[in-house]
Design a protein around this motif. Structure first.
Motif, PDB file in Angstrom:
ATOM      1  N   ARG A  88      10.088 -12.966  -7.009  1.00  0.00           N
ATOM      2  CA  ARG A  88       9.322 -13.416  -5.839  1.00  0.00           C
ATOM      3  C   ARG A  88       9.820 -12.771  -4.548  1.00  0.00           C
ATOM      4  O   ARG A  88       9.037 -12.487  -3.657  1.00  0.00           O
ATOM      5  CB  ARG A  88       9.346 -14.932  -5.728  1.00  0.00           C
ATOM      6  CG  ARG A  88      10.645 -15.470  -5.149  1.00  0.00           C
ATOM      7  CD  ARG A  88      10.623 -16.941  -4.944  1.00  0.00           C
ATOM      8  NE  ARG A  88      10.980 -17.566  -6.212  1.00  0.00           N
ATOM      9  CZ  ARG A  88      11.008 -18.856  -6.398  1.00  0.00           C
ATOM     10  NH1 ARG A  88      10.703 -19.670  -5.440  1.00  0.00           N
ATOM     11  NH2 ARG A  88      11.341 -19.350  -7.556  1.00  0.00           N
ATOM     12  N   TYR A  89      11.116 -12.554  -4.431  1.00  0.00           N
ATOM     13  CA  TYR A  89      11.663 -12.032  -3.187  1.00  0.00           C
ATOM     14  C   TYR A  89      11.284 -10.565  -2.971  1.00  0.00           C
ATOM     15  O   TYR A  89      10.952 -10.161  -1.863  1.00  0.00           O
ATOM     16  CB  TYR A  89      13.179 -12.215  -3.148  1.00  0.00           C
ATOM     17  CG  TYR A  89      13.572 -13.658  -3.306  1.00  0.00           C
ATOM     18  CD1 TYR A  89      13.274 -14.593  -2.323  1.00  0.00           C
ATOM     19  CD2 TYR A  89      14.209 -14.108  -4.451  1.00  0.00           C
ATOM     20  CE1 TYR A  89      13.600 -15.936  -2.465  1.00  0.00           C
ATOM     21  CE2 TYR A  89      14.554 -15.449  -4.602  1.00  0.00           C
ATOM     22  CZ  TYR A  89      14.249 -16.347  -3.611  1.00  0.00           C
ATOM     23  OH  TYR A  89      14.576 -17.662  -3.766  1.00  0.00           O
ATOM     24  N   SER A  90      11.322  -9.767  -4.026  1.00  0.00           N
ATOM     25  CA  SER A  90      10.928  -8.365  -3.884  1.00  0.00           C
ATOM     26  C   SER A  90       9.420  -8.254  -3.651  1.00  0.00           C
ATOM     27  O   SER A  90       8.964  -7.406  -2.882  1.00  0.00           O
ATOM     28  CB  SER A  90      11.357  -7.544  -5.096  1.00  0.00           C
ATOM     29  OG  SER A  90      10.788  -8.051  -6.282  1.00  0.00           O
ATOM     30  N   PHE A  91       8.635  -9.129  -4.275  1.00  0.00           N
ATOM     31  CA  PHE A  91       7.184  -9.143  -4.043  1.00  0.00           C
ATOM     32  C   PHE A  91       6.897  -9.492  -2.585  1.00  0.00           C
ATOM     33  O   PHE A  91       6.110  -8.821  -1.918  1.00  0.00           O
ATOM     34  CB  PHE A  91       6.510 -10.156  -4.977  1.00  0.00           C
ATOM     35  CG  PHE A  91       5.015 -10.205  -4.840  1.00  0.00           C
ATOM     36  CD1 PHE A  91       4.209  -9.336  -5.557  1.00  0.00           C
ATOM     37  CD2 PHE A  91       4.405 -11.127  -4.000  1.00  0.00           C
ATOM     38  CE1 PHE A  91       2.826  -9.377  -5.435  1.00  0.00           C
ATOM     39  CE2 PHE A  91       3.033 -11.179  -3.862  1.00  0.00           C
ATOM     40  CZ  PHE A  91       2.239 -10.288  -4.578  1.00  0.00           C
ATOM     41  N   TYR A  92       7.543 -10.519  -2.095  1.00  0.00           N
ATOM     42  CA  TYR A  92       7.348 -10.941  -0.707  1.00  0.00           C
ATOM     43  C   TYR A  92       7.820  -9.853   0.258  1.00  0.00           C
ATOM     44  O   TYR A  92       7.158  -9.568   1.257  1.00  0.00           O
ATOM     45  CB  TYR A  92       8.090 -12.256  -0.449  1.00  0.00           C
ATOM     46  CG  TYR A  92       7.892 -12.803   0.940  1.00  0.00           C
ATOM     47  CD1 TYR A  92       6.659 -13.298   1.339  1.00  0.00           C
ATOM     48  CD2 TYR A  92       8.939 -12.829   1.857  1.00  0.00           C
ATOM     49  CE1 TYR A  92       6.472 -13.794   2.617  1.00  0.00           C
ATOM     50  CE2 TYR A  92       8.761 -13.326   3.128  1.00  0.00           C
ATOM     51  CZ  TYR A  92       7.523 -13.807   3.503  1.00  0.00           C
ATOM     52  OH  TYR A  92       7.337 -14.294   4.771  1.00  0.00           O
ATOM     53  N   ALA A  93       8.943  -9.221  -0.042  1.00  0.00           N
ATOM     54  CA  ALA A  93       9.445  -8.133   0.808  1.00  0.00           C
ATOM     55  C   ALA A  93       8.442  -6.985   0.847  1.00  0.00           C
ATOM     56  O   ALA A  93       8.226  -6.381   1.902  1.00  0.00           O
ATOM     57  CB  ALA A  93      10.797  -7.643   0.300  1.00  0.00           C
ATOM     58  N   ARG A  94       7.813  -6.706  -0.293  1.00  0.00           N
ATOM     59  CA  ARG A  94       6.808  -5.637  -0.327  1.00  0.00           C
ATOM     60  C   ARG A  94       5.639  -5.976   0.587  1.00  0.00           C
ATOM     61  O   ARG A  94       5.124  -5.106   1.290  1.00  0.00           O
ATOM     62  CB  ARG A  94       6.317  -5.404  -1.736  1.00  0.00           C
ATOM     63  CG  ARG A  94       5.306  -4.280  -1.788  1.00  0.00           C
ATOM     64  CD  ARG A  94       5.130  -3.760  -3.153  1.00  0.00           C
ATOM     65  NE  ARG A  94       4.292  -2.591  -3.139  1.00  0.00           N
ATOM     66  CZ  ARG A  94       4.369  -1.664  -4.044  1.00  0.00           C
ATOM     67  NH1 ARG A  94       5.262  -1.744  -4.995  1.00  0.00           N
ATOM     68  NH2 ARG A  94       3.572  -0.648  -3.993  1.00  0.00           N
ATOM     69  N   THR A  95       5.209  -7.228   0.593  1.00  0.00           N
ATOM     70  CA  THR A  95       4.100  -7.602   1.480  1.00  0.00           C
ATOM     71  C   THR A  95       4.520  -7.519   2.942  1.00  0.00           C
ATOM     72  O   THR A  95       3.702  -7.204   3.805  1.00  0.00           O
ATOM     73  CB  THR A  95       3.577  -9.018   1.166  1.00  0.00           C
ATOM     74  OG1 THR A  95       4.597  -9.981   1.417  1.00  0.00           O
ATOM     75  CG2 THR A  95       3.081  -9.120  -0.258  1.00  0.00           C
ATOM     76  N   LYS A  96       5.787  -7.799   3.233  1.00  0.00           N
ATOM     77  CA  LYS A  96       6.275  -7.720   4.607  1.00  0.00           C
ATOM     78  C   LYS A  96       6.377  -6.274   5.095  1.00  0.00           C
ATOM     79  O   LYS A  96       6.335  -6.021   6.294  1.00  0.00           O
ATOM     80  CB  LYS A  96       7.643  -8.404   4.748  1.00  0.00           C
ATOM     81  CG  LYS A  96       7.552  -9.900   4.746  1.00  0.00           C
ATOM     82  CD  LYS A  96       6.638 -10.333   5.852  1.00  0.00           C
ATOM     83  CE  LYS A  96       6.733 -11.758   6.198  1.00  0.00           C
ATOM     84  NZ  LYS A  96       5.750 -12.141   7.208  1.00  0.00           N
ATOM     85  N   GLU A 101      -2.457  -6.832   8.800  1.00  0.00           N
ATOM     86  CA  GLU A 101      -3.883  -7.019   8.534  1.00  0.00           C
ATOM     87  C   GLU A 101      -4.261  -6.649   7.099  1.00  0.00           C
ATOM     88  O   GLU A 101      -5.345  -6.977   6.637  1.00  0.00           O
ATOM     89  CB  GLU A 101      -4.744  -6.236   9.534  1.00  0.00           C
ATOM     90  CG  GLU A 101      -4.563  -4.736   9.500  1.00  0.00           C
ATOM     91  CD  GLU A 101      -3.455  -4.237  10.406  1.00  0.00           C
ATOM     92  OE1 GLU A 101      -3.214  -3.022  10.409  1.00  0.00           O
ATOM     93  OE2 GLU A 101      -2.802  -5.036  11.098  1.00  0.00           O
ATOM     94  N   GLU A 102      -3.365  -5.996   6.381  1.00  0.00           N
ATOM     95  CA  GLU A 102      -3.624  -5.622   4.991  1.00  0.00           C
ATOM     96  C   GLU A 102      -3.232  -6.717   4.000  1.00  0.00           C
ATOM     97  O   GLU A 102      -3.566  -6.624   2.827  1.00  0.00           O
ATOM     98  CB  GLU A 102      -2.862  -4.342   4.632  1.00  0.00           C
ATOM     99  CG  GLU A 102      -3.352  -3.108   5.335  1.00  0.00           C
ATOM    100  CD  GLU A 102      -2.551  -1.887   4.956  1.00  0.00           C
ATOM    101  OE1 GLU A 102      -1.663  -1.979   4.075  1.00  0.00           O
ATOM    102  OE2 GLU A 102      -2.796  -0.819   5.532  1.00  0.00           O
ATOM    103  N   VAL A 103      -2.505  -7.724   4.441  1.00  0.00           N
ATOM    104  CA  VAL A 103      -2.017  -8.743   3.509  1.00  0.00           C
ATOM    105  C   VAL A 103      -2.508 -10.147   3.873  1.00  0.00           C
ATOM    106  O   VAL A 103      -1.790 -11.116   3.745  1.00  0.00           O
ATOM    107  CB  VAL A 103      -0.474  -8.728   3.410  1.00  0.00           C
ATOM    108  CG1 VAL A 103       0.006  -7.521   2.651  1.00  0.00           C
ATOM    109  CG2 VAL A 103       0.176  -8.817   4.768  1.00  0.00           C
ATOM    110  N   VAL A 104      -3.757 -10.236   4.273  1.00  0.00           N
ATOM    111  CA  VAL A 104      -4.372 -11.534   4.551  1.00  0.00           C
ATOM    112  C   VAL A 104      -4.888 -12.072   3.223  1.00  0.00           C
ATOM    113  O   VAL A 104      -5.732 -11.446   2.569  1.00  0.00           O
ATOM    114  CB  VAL A 104      -5.523 -11.392   5.573  1.00  0.00           C
ATOM    115  CG1 VAL A 104      -6.200 -12.726   5.799  1.00  0.00           C
ATOM    116  CG2 VAL A 104      -4.999 -10.808   6.875  1.00  0.00           C
TER     117      VAL A 104
END
Length: 129
Positions: A88-96, A101-104
């Protein structure tokens, strides 16, 4: 007098050897710790920007629900809990690392597969710009 001096020399030698052993042990532990930290950092970074999947194709399909008030952090936790992503942390870091505007998130029900990459999952769950 000579006997007492020999004992002091011997005790000082033992003290010096013990201090040397402790110092060597500390250096070895530091080197090991830095090595482990480097390995963990590499794996985290690879999971964040690499092409990581839970299973090789064809994988397993699962229904995934994104609720209206869900945050990306909540979604990452649910994805990990359902076994759709590795971490979950690497996935969340990737979205950050992406443009905001690309991760709504787009609420809804989705069929995700355990062989999907982070990028494929993010593209499916977010609004395309």
């Amino acid at each position: 007098m000579e006997f007492g001096r020999q004992i002091r020399i011997m005790l000082n030698s033992v003290r010096y050897l013990l201090a040397l052993c402790v110092n060597v042990l500390i250096v070895i532990l530091l080197i090991y710790g830095v090595g482990q930290l480097c390995i963990a950092s590499y794996h985290f970074c690879y999971r964040t920007v690499g092409s990581v999947v839970v299973e090789k194709a064809p994988g397993t399909d699962q229904v995934f629900l994104v609720e209206t008030d869900s945050t990306m952090y909540d979604v990452a936790g649910q994805l990990e809990k359902q076994g759709l992503i590795v971490d979950r942390y690497s996935f969340y870091a990737r979205t950050k690392l992406m443009e905001p505007e690309e991760v709504v998130l787009r609420p809804g029900s989705y069929v995700l597969n355990t062989s999907m990459t982070y990028e494929e999952i993010i593209d499916l769950l977010t609004i395309s710009v």
